[in-house]
Design a protein around this motif. Structure first.
Motif, mmCIF file in Angstrom:
data_model
loop_
_atom_site.group_PDB
_atom_site.id
_atom_site.type_symbol
_atom_site.label_atom_id
_atom_site.label_comp_id
_atom_site.label_asym_id
_atom_site.label_seq_id
_atom_site.Cartn_x
_atom_site.Cartn_y
_atom_site.Cartn_z
ATOM 1 N N ILE A 192 0.849 -1.184 0.000
ATOM 2 C CA ILE A 192 0.000 0.000 0.000
ATOM 3 C C ILE A 192 0.882 1.229 0.000
ATOM 4 O O ILE A 192 1.878 1.287 0.716
ATOM 5 N N LYS A 193 0.521 2.173 -0.817
ATOM 6 C CA LYS A 193 1.330 3.375 -0.917
ATOM 7 C C LYS A 193 0.827 4.439 0.040
ATOM 8 O O LYS A 193 -0.342 4.808 -0.003
ATOM 9 N N LEU A 194 1.703 4.885 0.916
ATOM 10 C CA LEU A 194 1.348 5.944 1.848
ATOM 11 C C LEU A 194 2.285 7.126 1.636
ATOM 12 O O LEU A 194 3.442 6.951 1.290
ATOM 13 N N THR A 195 1.766 8.324 1.849
ATOM 14 C CA THR A 195 2.651 9.481 1.812
ATOM 15 C C THR A 195 3.438 9.522 3.118
ATOM 16 O O THR A 195 3.151 8.775 4.061
ATOM 17 N N ALA A 196 4.442 10.398 3.147
ATOM 18 C CA ALA A 196 5.304 10.466 4.318
ATOM 19 C C ALA A 196 4.489 10.745 5.585
ATOM 20 O O ALA A 196 4.670 10.093 6.615
ATOM 21 N N THR A 197 3.565 11.691 5.481
ATOM 22 C CA THR A 197 2.765 12.057 6.656
ATOM 23 C C THR A 197 1.838 10.920 7.061
ATOM 24 O O THR A 197 1.697 10.614 8.250
ATOM 25 N N GLU A 198 1.216 10.305 6.087
ATOM 26 C CA GLU A 198 0.333 9.177 6.394
ATOM 27 C C GLU A 198 1.098 8.065 7.098
ATOM 28 O O GLU A 198 0.633 7.497 8.086
ATOM 29 N N TYR A 199 2.287 7.792 6.607
ATOM 30 C CA TYR A 199 3.094 6.736 7.219
ATOM 31 C C TYR A 199 3.456 7.076 8.658
ATOM 32 O O TYR A 199 3.331 6.245 9.554
ATOM 33 N N THR A 200 3.877 8.306 8.866
ATOM 34 C CA THR A 200 4.266 8.723 10.215
ATOM 35 C C THR A 200 3.097 8.569 11.189
ATOM 36 O O THR A 200 3.254 8.061 12.299
ATOM 37 N N LEU A 201 1.945 8.997 10.723
ATOM 38 C CA LEU A 201 0.760 8.927 11.573
ATOM 39 C C LEU A 201 0.379 7.482 11.877
ATOM 40 O O LEU A 201 0.148 7.120 13.044
ATOM 41 N N LEU A 202 0.365 6.656 10.840
ATOM 42 C CA LEU A 202 -0.017 5.262 11.046
ATOM 43 C C LEU A 202 0.990 4.544 11.950
ATOM 44 O O LEU A 202 0.616 3.781 12.843
ATOM 45 N N ALA A 203 2.277 4.814 11.722
ATOM 46 C CA ALA A 203 3.307 4.165 12.525
ATOM 47 C C ALA A 203 3.141 4.537 13.992
ATOM 48 O O ALA A 203 3.260 3.687 14.886
ATOM 49 N N LEU A 204 2.838 5.784 14.237
ATOM 50 C CA LEU A 204 2.660 6.245 15.611
ATOM 51 C C LEU A 204 1.482 5.536 16.278
ATOM 52 O O LEU A 204 1.577 5.055 17.405
ATOM 53 N N LEU A 205 0.382 5.456 15.560
ATOM 54 C CA LEU A 205 -0.795 4.772 16.095
ATOM 55 C C LEU A 205 -0.498 3.294 16.344
ATOM 56 O O LEU A 205 -0.827 2.745 17.392
ATOM 57 N N ALA A 206 0.145 2.663 15.372
ATOM 58 C CA ALA A 206 0.375 1.219 15.467
ATOM 59 C C ALA A 206 1.348 0.873 16.583
ATOM 60 O O ALA A 206 1.208 -0.149 17.254
ATOM 61 N N LYS A 207 2.318 1.730 16.780
ATOM 62 C CA LYS A 207 3.287 1.464 17.845
ATOM 63 C C LYS A 207 2.645 1.573 19.217
ATOM 64 O O LYS A 207 3.177 1.068 20.201
ATOM 65 N N ASN A 208 1.527 2.268 19.281
ATOM 66 C CA ASN A 208 0.813 2.407 20.547
ATOM 67 C C ASN A 208 -0.514 1.677 20.488
ATOM 68 O O ASN A 208 -1.547 2.178 20.927
#
Lengths: 226, 226
Positions: free
Chosen positions: A151-167
């Motif tokens: 899935i292609k995510l933009t830089a901001t989308e990735y940062t946001l998703l990574a933050l949510l997923a890590k928590n």
DNA sequence: GAGAGATGTAAAGATTTTATAAAGAATAGG
DNA sequence: CCTATTCTTTATAAAATCTTTACATCTCTC
């Protein structure tokens, strides 16, 4: 970090004992072999993360063992020897030895050299993978997969998703998310969050109208669920 | 095999001279620096394939120089020292030194250790022949083939492509690529990257407008895909 | 179930990032 | 010293992303 396995190939029982005790105290698994033949068999059966190889084995010259190993074994091999003559060292290093230690050695120095050798050989093996049902986040390659499709995510989308997923399963407040992803000056821009959360849901949720991964906590923030 | 570049950082003129003569006789390019400051500048401008670093420099402690280097420099660094105390050796190795030699050393042993260190840092370059569909990268001869036809790359293009290919499928950030290929003083020169990526695509992609090997990750960096 | 505040969504406009060509500068090799 | 190659810089076009707007929908309380 996982425990690493070290194979000690040395015919002197005293040395083996010293090494085993020292290494086990430092959280290594240790296997022992007393001859070249036994050592090669052990490596073939259970390739260790690192080998300590005595050059003066009874049945076969250590240099030949090393050459033999290097035909396929790529992890570090540290040579132990009572020799300190230059020719011997040169030969071992040229045969692909990772390092060379002259007996008697100080255990502190040995440990440092082992750590150094292992560090080099495991640089890229720190793969951080998070799996949430149909979703897989690979932080080492910065990729997201849904049902095995990239899935292609933009830089901001990735940062946001990574933050949510890590928590995972924790509620992250609007202020917190905005501060972490966009910076402290954006802490009131909650519309950004709505827009980007919507985009993420469109990309990762089976049904974006009924999200199961990114859950809204009305008035508070968002929560990521596996 | 191409000539490797070695940087000697040592304040003793005699040692520098000895090393330079020995290394040049062995087909190395040698650069010299007499202080930590000079050395770091030299590394930043022209990253060498290997560094020989004296621990007792006049202006700055060698351990600190090493730490500083290791923030971005990944090629071998061999420490030279008049000290032979264990603590010093351990510290240097833990800081990422590739090897540690006590002065006075025999040139034969030094050469063996240099060869060994270089071999390790180019392990993949000797063995591997990376194949990605229509593309074949041969690191031992520094050649690239597309559909069995040789492709000519400049030194910089080759370095960049090799770095991307070795980290296949991983995103490498602009800063990282610039630091590794051009040196840390170029970390903001992202236009360089765009120019060279475009050149590489023109040479290796079937359709440079729709690249399948070198993928752009907007706002982040580039990724190599097989 | 009506209203108010919070949240979701689509899409247009603005901005940033990237791609590419091409000219000028530097460098290597003969 | 000259030439060919490569690197660096500049300019501009194209693409991608971010930001803003407008309005729809939901949720909670009374």
């Amino acid at each position: 970090m996982n425990k690493s396995t070290v194979l000690v190939i040395d015919d002197e029982a005293q040395i083996r004992k010293l090494l085993t005790i020292t290494l086990e105290a430092q959280e290594f698994y240790v296997h022992e072999a007393t001859t070249a033949k036994e050592g090669l068999a052990a490596v073939a059966n259970h390739p260790p993360d690192l080998i300590l190889l005595d050059i003066g084995l009874p049945d076969q010259n250590g240099h030949d063992v090393l050459k033999h190993l290097r035909e396929w074994y790529t992890n570090p091999v540290i040579i132990l020897s009572v020799q300190s003559n230059e020719e011997d060292i040169v030969r071992a290093l040229d045969n692909g030895a990772s390092d060379y230690l002259v007996k008697p050695f100080r255990t502190g120095e040995l440990m440092a050299r082992i750590r150094s050798a292992l560090r080099k050989s495991t640089v890229d093996e720190n793969h951080a993978l998070l799996t949430f049902g149909d979703l897989v986040l690979d932080f080492s390659s910065r990729t997201i997969k849904k049902n095995n499709e990239k899935i292609k995510l933009t830089a901001t989308e990735y940062t946001l998703l990574a933050l949510l997923a890590k928590n995972e399963s924790k509620v992250l407040t609007h202020h917190y998310l905005l501060t972490q992803v966009w910076g402290p000056t954006y802490r009131e821009e909650s519309q950004y969050l709505r827009v980007f959360i919507a985009q993420l849901r469109k990309k990762i949720e089976a049904d974006p109208n009924r999200p199961v991964h990114i859950i809204t906590e009305s008035g508070v923030g968002y929560r990521f669920i596996a």
